[in-house]
Write a protein that holds these residues in place. Structure first.
Motif, PDB file in Angstrom:
ATOM      1  N   LYS A 108      60.939-101.961 -15.530  1.00 45.67           N
ATOM      2  CA  LYS A 108      60.073-101.335 -14.380  1.00 45.67           C
ATOM      3  C   LYS A 108      58.621-101.118 -14.932  1.00 45.67           C
ATOM      4  O   LYS A 108      57.981-100.458 -14.115  1.00 45.67           O
ATOM      5  N   ASN A 109      58.338-101.339 -16.187  1.00 45.76           N
ATOM      6  CA  ASN A 109      57.119-101.125 -16.765  1.00 45.76           C
ATOM      7  C   ASN A 109      56.477 -99.578 -16.519  1.00 45.76           C
ATOM      8  O   ASN A 109      55.494 -99.243 -16.104  1.00 45.76           O
ATOM      9  N   THR A 110      57.511 -98.618 -16.641  1.00 45.61           N
ATOM     10  CA  THR A 110      57.361 -97.483 -16.325  1.00 45.61           C
ATOM     11  C   THR A 110      57.852 -96.310 -17.419  1.00 45.61           C
ATOM     12  O   THR A 110      59.032 -96.691 -18.087  1.00 45.61           O
ATOM     13  N   VAL A 111      57.203 -95.415 -17.846  1.00 46.21           N
ATOM     14  CA  VAL A 111      57.392 -94.389 -18.688  1.00 46.21           C
ATOM     15  C   VAL A 111      57.494 -93.053 -17.983  1.00 46.21           C
ATOM     16  O   VAL A 111      56.758 -92.772 -17.176  1.00 46.21           O
ATOM     17  N   TYR A 112      58.532 -92.308 -18.254  1.00 47.00           N
ATOM     18  CA  TYR A 112      58.769 -90.996 -17.514  1.00 47.00           C
ATOM     19  C   TYR A 112      58.490 -89.748 -18.485  1.00 47.00           C
ATOM     20  O   TYR A 112      58.832 -89.863 -19.641  1.00 47.00           O
ATOM     21  N   LEU A 113      58.424 -88.859 -17.969  1.00 50.02           N
ATOM     22  CA  LEU A 113      58.333 -87.418 -18.631  1.00 50.02           C
ATOM     23  C   LEU A 113      59.066 -86.480 -17.624  1.00 50.02           C
ATOM     24  O   LEU A 113      58.625 -86.072 -16.571  1.00 50.02           O
ATOM     25  N   GLN A 114      60.478 -86.182 -18.231  1.00 45.73           N
ATOM     26  CA  GLN A 114      61.174 -85.067 -17.184  1.00 45.73           C
ATOM     27  C   GLN A 114      60.809 -83.893 -18.109  1.00 45.73           C
ATOM     28  O   GLN A 114      60.992 -83.621 -19.101  1.00 45.73           O
ATOM     29  N   MET A 115      60.293 -82.946 -16.971  1.00 44.24           N
ATOM     30  CA  MET A 115      59.778 -81.520 -17.451  1.00 44.24           C
ATOM     31  C   MET A 115      60.795 -80.468 -16.799  1.00 44.24           C
ATOM     32  O   MET A 115      60.549 -80.480 -15.674  1.00 44.24           O
ATOM     33  N   ASN A 116      61.554 -79.867 -17.654  1.00 49.01           N
ATOM     34  CA  ASN A 116      62.259 -78.674 -17.109  1.00 49.01           C
ATOM     35  C   ASN A 116      61.860 -77.309 -17.411  1.00 49.01           C
ATOM     36  O   ASN A 116      61.283 -77.353 -18.785  1.00 49.01           O
ATOM     37  N   SER A 117      62.289 -76.340 -17.157  1.00 49.78           N
ATOM     38  CA  SER A 117      61.989 -74.955 -17.477  1.00 49.78           C
ATOM     39  C   SER A 117      60.687 -74.917 -17.555  1.00 49.78           C
ATOM     40  O   SER A 117      60.085 -74.282 -18.551  1.00 49.78           O
ATOM     41  N   LEU A 118      59.740 -75.286 -16.801  1.00 52.42           N
ATOM     42  CA  LEU A 118      58.313 -75.259 -16.812  1.00 52.42           C
ATOM     43  C   LEU A 118      58.032 -73.937 -16.790  1.00 52.42           C
ATOM     44  O   LEU A 118      58.426 -72.833 -16.392  1.00 52.42           O
ATOM     45  N   LYS A 119      56.741 -73.707 -17.611  1.00 54.07           N
ATOM     46  CA  LYS A 119      56.028 -72.405 -17.813  1.00 54.07           C
ATOM     47  C   LYS A 119      54.726 -72.209 -17.380  1.00 54.07           C
ATOM     48  O   LYS A 119      54.016 -73.585 -17.358  1.00 54.07           O
ATOM     49  N   PRO A 120      54.085 -71.162 -17.118  1.00 58.10           N
ATOM     50  CA  PRO A 120      52.733 -71.282 -16.634  1.00 58.10           C
ATOM     51  C   PRO A 120      51.780 -71.912 -17.595  1.00 58.10           C
ATOM     52  O   PRO A 120      50.968 -72.587 -17.218  1.00 58.10           O
ATOM     53  N   GLU A 121      52.186 -71.910 -19.165  1.00 57.74           N
ATOM     54  CA  GLU A 121      51.347 -72.489 -20.032  1.00 57.74           C
ATOM     55  C   GLU A 121      51.545 -74.054 -20.307  1.00 57.74           C
ATOM     56  O   GLU A 121      50.729 -74.726 -20.948  1.00 57.74           O
ATOM     57  N   ASP A 122      52.466 -74.564 -19.367  1.00 57.60           N
ATOM     58  CA  ASP A 122      52.514 -76.202 -19.325  1.00 57.60           C
ATOM     59  C   ASP A 122      51.600 -76.684 -18.186  1.00 57.60           C
ATOM     60  O   ASP A 122      51.358 -77.852 -18.012  1.00 57.60           O
ATOM     61  N   ALA A 123      50.985 -75.792 -17.494  1.00 55.97           N
ATOM     62  CA  ALA A 123      50.078 -76.247 -16.545  1.00 55.97           C
ATOM     63  C   ALA A 123      48.757 -76.954 -17.091  1.00 55.97           C
ATOM     64  O   ALA A 123      48.217 -76.563 -17.923  1.00 55.97           O
ATOM     65  N   ALA A 124      48.558 -78.160 -16.647  1.00 60.07           N
ATOM     66  CA  ALA A 124      47.423 -79.002 -17.127  1.00 60.07           C
ATOM     67  C   ALA A 124      47.492 -80.313 -16.604  1.00 60.07           C
ATOM     68  O   ALA A 124      48.163 -80.509 -15.740  1.00 60.07           O
TER      69      ALA A 124
END
Length: 125
Positions: free
Chosen positions: A74-90
């Motif tokens: 599918k020519n696609t790379v994924y990033l599954q992000m769990n347990s997100l924290k405020p410091e992950d904001a970007a």
């Protein structure tokens, strides 16, 4: 050409999955990675995956919470992000580097030659 999408607003502890779709037919020859940049900060490495998907690397700050994967069909790379924290904001950027022969991962932004436009991730506390 890379196009990243999937960002948005999520509460702390929530999840998001970012996607980065590449144009072209040789995506399997590209090692790929995700980086992020918060306001007033430098761009930092988040995760990388080899062109086969067999090797991955993560920043210490996201280990155990984020998972990088790819679907070469599918020519696609994924990033599954769990347990997100405020410091992950970007703003999250995907990157790719043509590497037809090795199966290495790249954590250094300077080694990538293609970048997506970025997708905003906001985490509310």
């Amino acid at each position: 050409q890379l196009q990243a999408y999937g960002g948005g607003l999520v509460q702390a502890g929530g999840s998001l999955r970012l996607s980065c779709k590449a144009s072209g037919r040789t995506f399997s020859r590209y090692t790929t990675g995700w980086f992020r940049q918060a306001p007033g900060k430098e761009r930092e490495f988040v995760a990388a995956i080899s062109r086969s998907g067999g090797s991955t690397s993560y920043a210490d700050s996201v280990k155990g919470r984020f998972t990088i994967s790819r679907d070469n069909a599918k020519n696609t790379v994924y990033l599954q992000m769990n347990s997100l924290k405020p410091e992950d904001a970007a703003v999250y950027y995907c990157a790719a580097d043509y590497d037809a022969y090795s199966l290495r991962v790249i954590t250094n932004a300077a080694e990538y030659d293609s970048w997506g436009q970025g997708t905003q991730v906001t985490v509310s506390s």
